[in-house]
Design a protein around this motif. Sequence first.
Motif, PDB file in Angstrom:
ATOM      1  N   GLY A 140       7.347   1.522   2.837  1.00 43.45           N
ATOM      2  CA  GLY A 140       6.148   2.094   3.429  1.00 43.45           C
ATOM      3  C   GLY A 140       5.382   1.027   4.188  1.00 43.45           C
ATOM      4  N   ILE A 141       4.497   1.456   5.069  1.00 42.33           N
ATOM      5  CA  ILE A 141       3.727   0.511   5.884  1.00 42.33           C
ATOM      6  C   ILE A 141       2.922  -0.440   4.997  1.00 42.33           C
ATOM      7  N   LYS A 142       2.271   0.083   3.971  1.00 36.40           N
ATOM      8  CA  LYS A 142       1.440  -0.757   3.105  1.00 36.40           C
ATOM      9  C   LYS A 142       2.296  -1.810   2.398  1.00 36.40           C
ATOM     10  N   GLU A 143       3.412  -1.374   1.816  1.00 36.31           N
ATOM     11  CA  GLU A 143       4.277  -2.317   1.115  1.00 36.31           C
ATOM     12  C   GLU A 143       4.843  -3.360   2.070  1.00 36.31           C
ATOM     13  N   LEU A 144       5.303  -2.922   3.223  1.00 38.27           N
ATOM     14  CA  LEU A 144       5.887  -3.849   4.189  1.00 38.27           C
ATOM     15  C   LEU A 144       4.868  -4.891   4.623  1.00 38.27           C
ATOM     16  N   GLY A 145       3.639  -4.446   4.904  1.00 37.13           N
ATOM     17  CA  GLY A 145       2.597  -5.381   5.309  1.00 37.13           C
ATOM     18  C   GLY A 145       2.270  -6.393   4.230  1.00 37.13           C
ATOM     19  N   GLU A 146       2.210  -5.941   2.987  1.00 34.93           N
ATOM     20  CA  GLU A 146       1.903  -6.842   1.876  1.00 34.93           C
ATOM     21  C   GLU A 146       3.015  -7.864   1.661  1.00 34.93           C
ATOM     22  N   LEU A 147       4.260  -7.492   1.903  1.00 33.05           N
ATOM     23  CA  LEU A 147       5.370  -8.417   1.728  1.00 33.05           C
ATOM     24  C   LEU A 147       5.437  -9.455   2.848  1.00 33.05           C
ATOM     25  N   LEU A 148       4.981  -9.082   4.046  1.00 29.03           N
ATOM     26  CA  LEU A 148       4.990 -10.017   5.169  1.00 29.03           C
ATOM     27  C   LEU A 148       3.760 -10.930   5.188  1.00 29.03           C
TER      28      LEU A 148
END
Length: 369
Positions: A140-148
């Motif tokens: 998801g966008i939120k998860e992807l952003g937090e991982l980057l």
Amino acid sequence: MMSSRGKVLSRRELNRAFLERQLLSERAQSGVEDVLRHLVGLQAQQPAPPYFGLWSRLKGFEPDDLARLILDRRVVRANLMRCTVHLVTADDCLVLRRVTAPMIDRALRANPERAAELEKIPDLAGFAEAARELLAEPRGIKELGELLAPRWPECEPAELARIAQLVVPSLQTPPRGVWGRSSRPAWAAIESWLGRPIPAEADPGPLLLRYLAAFGPATVADMQQWSGLTGLAEICARLELRTFRDERGRTLLDLPDAPLPGPDAPAPVRFLAEYDNAILSHADRSRIIDRSLLGAVVTKNGIVRGTVLVDGFVRAMWKIERPGAVVVTPFAKLSGDDASAVEEEGMRLLAFAAPAARTHDVRLDPVAD
């Protein structure tokens, strides 16, 4: 390029050709994948509209016919033409993503806020590699952003995620897009999800021929509006096409053997989905909708409302008010016969969309202001 420059196609002739090629004059009896290939996909930024788009074009279509293909990874949802989510076959996704790559790269930098975030990522190749590893599985966008974010802390996490799903060719994964099971979008790398590579090169010429088969006859500006690509006049010049003129004297391009029904060919009532490609795929949309109605159908914030075709042209809008009830709002008073035909098609729509509803009701509202 072949020439038929003396031939002028009237608005009604363009309309009837368009309806036939869009499978709106008679529903097709082929499979979902065949229809999606012919149409070069359906616009799909919302989950439900492609189901209604296929219902309006395909005889006997049921929601599960598409849902199964999405779950089996034979049909996917990806940012393609106009950098907008489209529903396409898996094979087409790979080729279309390569053809549209220059336009998607431009779109990545067209948003000022996103361009400012890109300036904070000096090593874009390194960013893309990190994002590709993360997008080997759905995020998801939120998860992807937090991982980057830990590697690029100066950037907004949400913007990092949006940049990632454009820098890395990505698609939306199920259950997004599955009838009755949709969820927030999750993204995965196209090549990981499909297990096949995007081709290193792809010629736009065959794509333009397919556009004409589904949307023509059309101008170069129409092709650019649909695809988001530029420089198409030069590509068209090397294709074997016949030419016509519209009533305003503009050059129309077409396939040598594409059908051109007469202006009085039958045009049954059809309910077009929200965001339907039939409304969005020409620079000049007058072949299907009066210019004076565009502002009511295509809103300033990008919503494209469901519409009703009567005698081949947009004459009303529709929306499902509640399960088993659809409201139709005409732009002008309908004749008795036309109103009856709209009500009959509306009942068929409800039988498709809400088969379990205890009652089905089609309401014709007063004429829209």
